[in-house]
Structures are given as structure tokens and as C-alpha cells.
Write an enzyme that holds these catalytic residues in place. Structure first.
Site, PDB file in Angstrom:
ATOM      1  CD  GLU A 421      -8.356  17.650   9.203  1.00 32.07           C
ATOM      2  OE1 GLU A 421      -8.110  17.780   7.999  1.00 32.07           O
ATOM      3  OE2 GLU A 421      -7.986  16.684   9.878  1.00 32.07           O
ATOM      4  CD  GLU A 488     -11.278  13.167  10.741  1.00 25.08           C
ATOM      5  OE1 GLU A 488     -10.285  13.076  10.016  1.00 25.08           O
ATOM      6  OE2 GLU A 488     -12.128  14.073  10.619  1.00 25.08           O
TER       7      GLU A 488
END
Ligand code: GAL
Length: 814
Positions: A421, A488
Site C-alpha cells: 500500500e 491481504e
């Protein structure tokens, strides 16, 4: 000073399971364990780098050491909710050692990880600094060594907080060793072993080695390279005569192995390449590299192929800490955790979001995990105010290079990740990183979690957005050739032993700080909703910090819905849950020590999701019932009873009376509404009419006993072995009392020390290395580490109103 030959040293470092006796320290043959007998001072003392500094008043300790985890939680600590309210600071470590210099020898000091901003001195001479707290590194001590007494000083600076988005640990929290080589040698991580062609019949092995010639003159030498089978037998030998220039040289050899023993998640056989550098008949240096013979491939059509066979990655993300021991995780603590994951049926681990300890990879090699090895969280823009992002531009090349070279021989490592991210990254920069990485290893695909907006990685890694309805399908329609990975997916949000019958959604019901601006009306559209189990909540009064252990507290999708989706989408070749274990820090609801993300809690006790995953991932017959059956105030209230099982049917009995048999269904769980009455619920799981597994839950009476279960009866007096003592508060019949919160007092005698007490309660801020702890939901864990002395370690547990309980463990001379 004692010298251990390679294998002996390794045995000492990891004196547990026989199968692990050759782990970790591949590399130069002469290594010296340098973990013990350090002096430590918390606080800055700039003169402590001087050779003659008097440290005699400093505290004595052994490494690995994390000063954060041994401190008290304090809501005023600047680490805040991100760092579990534990302190940072500046710490100094010093150690003196005797040395006898010999011509033609080189001595290195190797650190597996120091958090963070470490600087190292020998005899007052500054060797360098390393900002990244998760990277392994070494320095050459040779030019500054003195005959007789030498002093090493290390300063670790984690004073500016928060320095991470989670609990980082502070200090020399991983192993340290000295490595002794000749002046012609293979440097640290200087080998690269690949298996370009693999079949059942034969395997081609490519062995590349860097050879450093520090003699100052050209040398004509022989590089003798042995390939040893998993049982240690020589299966191939290559001999290359070569002229080595001064500086770095490169030697490549290839070999073929017939009928190789392949490495896989089930058969974790490993070979060893042993390099010997020979000057005439004399062996002047030796270096060993463990590797596995296996092939990997990924494509959007078949997904992931290990040795040509399709395999879905059933993974978890894990942080580097292990509950009460913080970041200084003894091997046996890590091993217990990995074994729990293996038993659950997990076959893959993502090192979120940084390099793990070297022993982690060695254990994954031996236990059969596939590793998604992640280098960084963010890049140049810090995600926490004082994190590595501040140093990234100057250091990423060196750190990425060390990371890849360190880990690229592990068969378990199958995917690289260059970031997680990463905010506002430049596409060209992704390319630069991928290019550097491909220059070091071409055998593994590269991903970047949520980095798929740029085209340069091989795999599109989806985090939370991949949990949203339709996201993966849409991406696949646009990029049909790109394999997708759930880096994730999905979240666990459970508190062990806590139940609520109404579904809770994070953004609606317990917003995390990072979604403060998210609007539920918008988020809801992306969520796979889960029907409430009852119209009215059965279990009222749960503290707001705790989440339900039915599969009904979610961010965007529950485990069962996600599992079905993963089965349907062939191009989604794997998913990594957030997370395997609760980790310190990143408390979504404050103040708490952690969020509820783990499938297991901080103590490593399984939550109910553990058994749900087991039913989905592990074919061994099982059945698990939830919740417990001790609800004194709920006589007659209908309680949803859920069974997780991989059998064809499950029949539930209350006090001997059948409540009906149910067939396995798309729900991936078995559900009965059972009016509460005291007694025993029994679940019987059947396959083709035959009972394959059964389990019971029984109403507990009043707390009457302290049950203590140690995971081993004897240890080695090696300052490393760890005993895990699981403590259950039970009634007089031995049934765990599910709500017990008795305050336990521990008295330890003999050659051991308590290195952690943990109950898994995320809002229990008692110190984690103490002799007192409350049980949480009936349970508590004590971790005891052996000292260097043999003898009997005795742990007594007491609690008001309960009889004393105790266990003894023999600590034997190693
Ligand atoms: C993700 C992040 C993880 C963790 C998680 C919590 O966005 O990559 O590190 O913070 O959120 O939900």
C-alpha cells in the site's frame, strides 16, 4: 574463545527438533555465537562508543533483546496506538572480547536485525550505520582488531516515535554472530543456487558463487563444490581451477542430479551445496548453502504450480513480534507458532511488511510453507511519522540487495513483494525496483501489495479492496493474463471466547482510525453482508474492544464467503489472511494493545476462526463446536450452536438427545438453535455414515483448579530453550471455566526465567514479563526460558481460593 564448526554451531543455536538441527546459518563454516554476555544501557551516552568506556555498571544481558517489550505500557508513550503504547528510546550495547590476530584471517560481525538506526563501533572506530530496523547486515572487523581485548559498541536509536505503523521492538532483537574467514572466501550471502530444470527424473542445478580475494595478489586456486543429498551423502562434485583476481570474482558451476528428491510443502527435503576453496591440497575456506529442488510457475489460467502441480496458497500475513516477548522471539516461540499454523492447514505466509528473522525462512523450508517475502511497507513517503520512509531514498538499493541475496536460496520463498500500500508511488520507480530485483533473482515472481496500478510487477496483489464485491472480477476482465493474489484477504476480527449473534461491520460498528472518513452508506455496497444469527442480540454487554467469534465480525467479507470466492476464481491463486496472530500495536479501537486481527491471540491460543480454517484447509477429519456451553443466566434462551467440520454430516446431541443431523452445505458451517440448559453438547461428524470425529462442550461449574500444561518435559540448559506453559482455570471436573479471569501469581525456582506472561486480552495492560497475570476467558500462557545452568525448573501457580498447582521441568546440560 570457542570456535564451533558450522553444524555444531547451528545445533547450538537451534537445539530443538532434530529436523531443525541444520537450520539458519548457512554460510561460512566458522561462526561464533555472539549472543551472550552483553552490557546494556537505556539512554544516550555518546562517549559509550569509546574503546575504554567503563560499562561495568551497565546491566548484563543476553541477546536477542527488545527493551520495548520488557517495559510498561503507558498511554502517554509517543508510540501511541500504533506502537502498543510501549516506549522507544536510545539504547547502547557493549561487549568486550579477546582475540588473537592471525595473518590471512578475516573476522566479521553479523547482525540479523537491530531496531533501528543502528551504529556500530569496534575499538572506538565507527564501522557504519543502518537505518532499516529489519535488515540483516555485517561489518568487517579485521582492520581494527587488536590482539587481546577488543570492544564492540552499538547504538540503537528508536527515539522518534511512531517509527512504524505497528509495534516494532527496540534494540538488538535478533541474533548476532562473528564469522571467521580466510583472506580468500565467499562473502556473506555470496552464493546463488537455482534449479533451472526440474523433473522427477533429473534436476539441473546452477551454482553461482562470489569469491573475494583480499590477499592483494592474483591466486590460482581450486573451487571444489559438493552437492550433498538431504541425508548428507555426496551426490555430485564439481571442481574448477581458476585464477582469482584481487577483489570480487565470480564462479559458476552446473550439475545434474538424477532422480532428485523434490522439495514441496509436504516433503521438505533439502540439499546442501558445500563450497571449498583449495590452495593445492589445503582447504582455505568453506561455505555451505542449503537449497531445495523444486519448480514454481504462476499464470492466470492455472494459478500457482509447484513442481507442475496446481496449488492454492492458503496463507496468512504475520508481523515479526510474538506477543509478550515482543520482537525478540526465541526460536522455540516462533516454531510453536509455525506448527500451529501448519496444523491449521495454512501453507503460505506473507512477511508483513518487512524481512523476517533468518530462522523464520529456515523453519519454513523445513515445515513446508510457501513464503511471500516482503521487503518494505511504504517507500519514500513515511506512513508513520518517523518510519524508514525518511531514509528510503538513500538506503533502498542496499537494503533490497541485502534482502534478496539473504533469502534467495530458500526453497520456501516463492514470491517477492517490494511494498505494501505504497502511497502515491511513481510507476517508473516501481520499474526501477523490479529491475534491481530481477538483477538479483529471476526465478520468482514479484508483487507489490496494492501496487497493480503500475504494470511492472508479475502478480497483481490485492489488499482490502480485493475483499470488495466485484473488484477482482473487474480487474481480471481488464487484464486476463495477470495472475491475481490476495495479499491481504480476508480479515479476522475475533476475540477469543467472545460471542455476539448480530453481525458487526468494522466501518459501521467499530471504525478504525484510518477509515475515520469512510461512510457506511458507501462502504456497504461493497460488503458481502452476513445475516444476523438472531433478531435480538443474545450476548449483550461485550466490551466495545472485543469482537465476536462466530464468523460474523468483518471488514468487507467473512471467511466462508471469501473461501467460496477463492475456490471459484481460478486466476486468484492465493490469499493471505490479515493475520495469523494478533500482533502488538495498530490498535483499531483505543486504548488497546492490539486489534483483533489474529486467527490466534497474542498468546498463540486459537480463536474459533482457527477451526473454521482447519475445516476448510486441512483434510484431516475434525469437528469443532462453538460457543462454549456455560451461560448461567440464559436458561431457555436459544443459542446458536455452530460446528465447523470437513465431514459430510454432523449430528448434535444435548445431554444425550439428538438435536438433528445436518449435511454439509454451502454455508460451510453447521448451525442449530439450542435452548440453553445445563449439560453437555456433543457433535458427531460422519463420512459415508461412519463416525470420523467428535467433540463436546460442557457446562462448567465454579472455578476449582489451575491446570498447567507444559509443551515439553525437558529442555537444554542453553539459554535458548523455551517452555510454554498453558494455564487453564477449570472446575472440579477439569472443564475450562470460559469466563474465568482469576488473578494468577507465578513463582519460578531453578534455572529458568519467565520471558512472557500473556492472556490474549487486548485491553489488559499489565506488564508482559511479570509474575502476575489475570486469566482471560479461562486461559493464560507463561513462557519460561532455560538459563545456562542445568537443574530442575519449577513453576508454581496460585490464585485466591484455588489450590496451588505446579510443574517441574528438567533442564539438562546441552
Ligand atoms: C492494511 C495494511 C495492513 C493493516 C491492515 C489493517 O491496509 O496493509 O498493514 O494495517 O490494513 O486492516
Amino acid at each position: 574463545m570457542l570456535f564451533y564448526r558450522f553444524f555444531l554451531c547451528v545445533t547450538l543455536l537451534l537445539a530443538f527438533d532434530k529436523s531443525f538441527s541444520q537450520l539458519v546459518v548457512y554460510g561460512t563454516s566458522n561462526v561464533i555465537d555472539f549472543d551472550f554476555d552483553w552490557r546494556f544501557h537505556l539512554g544516550d551516552l555518546p562517549r559509550a562508543s569509546n574503546a575504554s568506556y567503563d560499562d561495568s555498571q551497565w546491566r548484563k544481558l543476553d541477546l536477542p533483546h527488545d527493551w520495548g517489550a520488557e517495559s510498561s505500557f503507558d498511554l502517554d508513550n509517543a508510540s501511541g496506538w500504533r506502537g502498543a503504547y510501549l516506549p522507544g528510546g536510545i539504547g547502547w550495547y557493549r561487549k568486550n572480547f579477546d582475540w588473537k590476530k592471525k595473518p590471512g584471517q578475516h573476522l566479521f560481525i553479523q547482525f540479523d536485525g537491530v531496531y533501528m538506526n543502528s551504529e556500530v563501533w569496534i575499538n572506538g572506530h565507527r564501522l557504519g550505520k543502518r537505518p532499516y530496523g529489519y535488515i540483516s547486515f555485517q561489518y568487517d572487523l579485521t582492520p581494527y582488531l587488536k590482539d587481546s581485548n577488543n570492544s564492540i559498541a552499538i547504538r540503537a536509536d528508536n527515539s522518534k516515535l511512531p517509527s512504524g505503523r505497528w509495534y516494532t521492538g527496540s534494540g538488538i532483537y535478533r541474533h548476532v554472530r562473528l564469522a571467521l574467514t580466510s583472506d580468500i572466501f565467499i562473502p556473506q550471502w555470496g552464493t546463488y543456487v537455482t534449479t533451472p530444470r526440474v523433473s522427477e527424473e533429473s534436476a539441473e542445478i546452477s551454482v553461482k558463487a562470489e569469491i573475494e580475494n583480499k590477499t592483494g595478489v592474483q591466486k590460482r586456486l581450486t573451487i571444489l563444490t559438493d552437492i550433498l543429498a538431504p541425508d548428507g551423502k555426496l551426490v555430485n562434485q564439481k571442481s574448477t581451477q581458476t585464477t582469482l583476481d584481487t577483489g570480487l570474482n565470480f564462479v559458476t558451476q552446473t550439475a545434474t542430479i538424477l532422480r532428485p528428491l523434490l522439495w514441496s510443502t509436504e516433503t521438505t527435503r533439502q540439499y546442501t551445496v558445500r563450497h571449498r576453496i583449495k590452495n593445492g591440497a589445503r582447504i582455505i575456506d568453506e561455505y555451505s548453502t542449503r537449497f531445495g529442488i523444486r519448480s514454481i510457475a504462476v499464470n492466470a489460467k492455472d494459478g500457482f504450480l509447484l513442481n507442475g502441480k496446481k496449488l492454492k496458497l492458503n496463507g496468512v500475513c504475520n508481523h515479526h513480534d510474538a506477543g509478550p516477548v515482543g520482537a525478540a522471539v526465541p526460536e522455540e516461540v516462533l516454531l510453536r507458532r509455525l506448527k500451529l499454523l501448519k496444523a491449521m492447514g495454512c501453507n503460505a505466509i506473507r512477511t508483513a511488511h518487512n524481512p523476517a528473522a533468518p530462522e523464520f525462512y529456515a523453519m519454513c523450508d523445513s515445515l513446508g510453507f510457501l513464503v511471500l517475502d516482503e521487503a518494505f511497507d511504504g517507500w519514500d513517503k513515511p506512513k508513520a511519522e518517523f518510519d524508514y520512509g525518511l531514509y528510503f531514498n538513500e538506503w533502498w538499493k542496499a537494503d533490497l540487495t541485502s534482502f534478496i541475496k539473504r533469502d534467495r536460496n530458500h526453497p520456501s520463498v516463492v514470491i517477492w513483494s517490494i511494498g505494501n500500500e505504497v502511497p502515491e508511488f511513481e510507476h517508473a520507480f516501481q520499474k526501477e525496483m523490479v529491475d534491481l530485483l530481477k538483477g538479483l533473482d529471476t526465478t520468482r515472481p514479484i508483487t507489490q501489495a496494492k501496487g497493480f496500478s503500475a504494470p511492472y510487477t508479475d502478480l497483481a496483489g490485492f489488499n482490502g479492496d480485493g475483499e470488495m464485491k466485484g473488484t477482482l472480477e473487474k480487474y481480471h476482465a481488464q487484464y486476463p493474463d495477470k495472475p491475481l493474489l490476495g495479499t491481504e484477504i480476508t480479515h479476522t476480527l475475533q476475540t477469543r471466547g467472545v460471542y455476539a449473534t448480530k453481525t458487526a461491520y468494522r466501518t459501521r460498528d467499530f471504525k478504525a482510525p484510518w477509515e475515520a472518513n469512510a461512510k457506511w452508506e458507501n462502504v456497504q455496497k461493497t460488503v458481502t453482508m452476513i445475516p444476523d444469527l438472531t433478531a435480538e442480540e443474545v450476548f449483550k454487554d461485550n466490551p466495545k474492544f472485543y469482537q465476536s467469534s462466530y464468523d460474523n465480525a468483518i471488514v468487507r467479507i467473512g471467511v466462508r464467503d471469501q473461501f467460496k470466492k477463492a475456490q471459484e476464481l481460478a486466476y486468484l491463486f492465493g490469499t493471505f489472511r490479515w493475520t495469523g496472530f494478533d500482533y502488538l500495536g495498530e490498535a483499531a479501537i483505543q486504548p488497546a494493545r492490539t486489534a483483533n486481527f489474529g486467527i490466534m491471540d497474542l498468546a498463540g491460543f486459537p480463536k474459533d476462526h482457527y477451526y473454521l480454517y482447519k475445516s476448510l484447509w486441512n483434510p484431516a477429519p475434525m469437528v469443532h463446536l462453538l460457543p462454549h456451553w456455560t451461560h448461567p443466566s440464559k436458561e431457555g434462551v436459544s443459542i446458536p450452536m455452530v460446528a465447523y467440520s470437513n465431514a459430510e454430516s454432523v449430528e448434535l446431541f444435548l445431554n444425550g438427545k439428538s438435536l438433528g443431523e445436518q449435511k454439509s452445505s454451502d454455508e460451510l458451517q453447521f448451525l442449530w438453535m439450542v435452548p440453553y440448559q445445563k449439560g453437555t453438547l456433543k457433535a458427531i461428524a460422519r463420512k459415508s455414515g461412519k463416525v470420523v470425529s467428535e467433540t463436546t462442550v460442557t457446562t462448567a461449574g465454579a472455578a476449582a483448579k489451575i491446570e498447567m500444561l507444559a509443551d515439553k518435559q525437558k529442555v537444554s540448559a542453553n539459554k535458548r530453550d523455551v517452555i510454554h506453559v498453558e494455564i487453564n482455570i477449570t472446575d472440579k471436573n477439569g472443564t475450562m471455566v470460559p469466563d474465568a479471569g482469576n488473578l494468577l501469581t507465578f513463582t519460578l525456582s531453578g534455572p529458568g526465567k519467565i520471558i512472557g506472561v500473556e492472556n490474549g486480552d487486548i485491553i489488559d495492560f499489565s506488564p508482559m514479563k511479570s509474575t502476575q497475570r489475570k486469566a482471560f476467558k479461562g486461559k493464560c500462557l507463561v513462557m519460561i526460558q532455560a538459563t545456562g545452568d542445568p537443574g530442575v525448573i519449577k513453576l508454581i501457580a496460585s490464585a485466591e481460593g484455588l489450590p496451588l498447582s505446579g510443574i517441574s521441568i528438567n533442564s539438562q546440560k546441552p
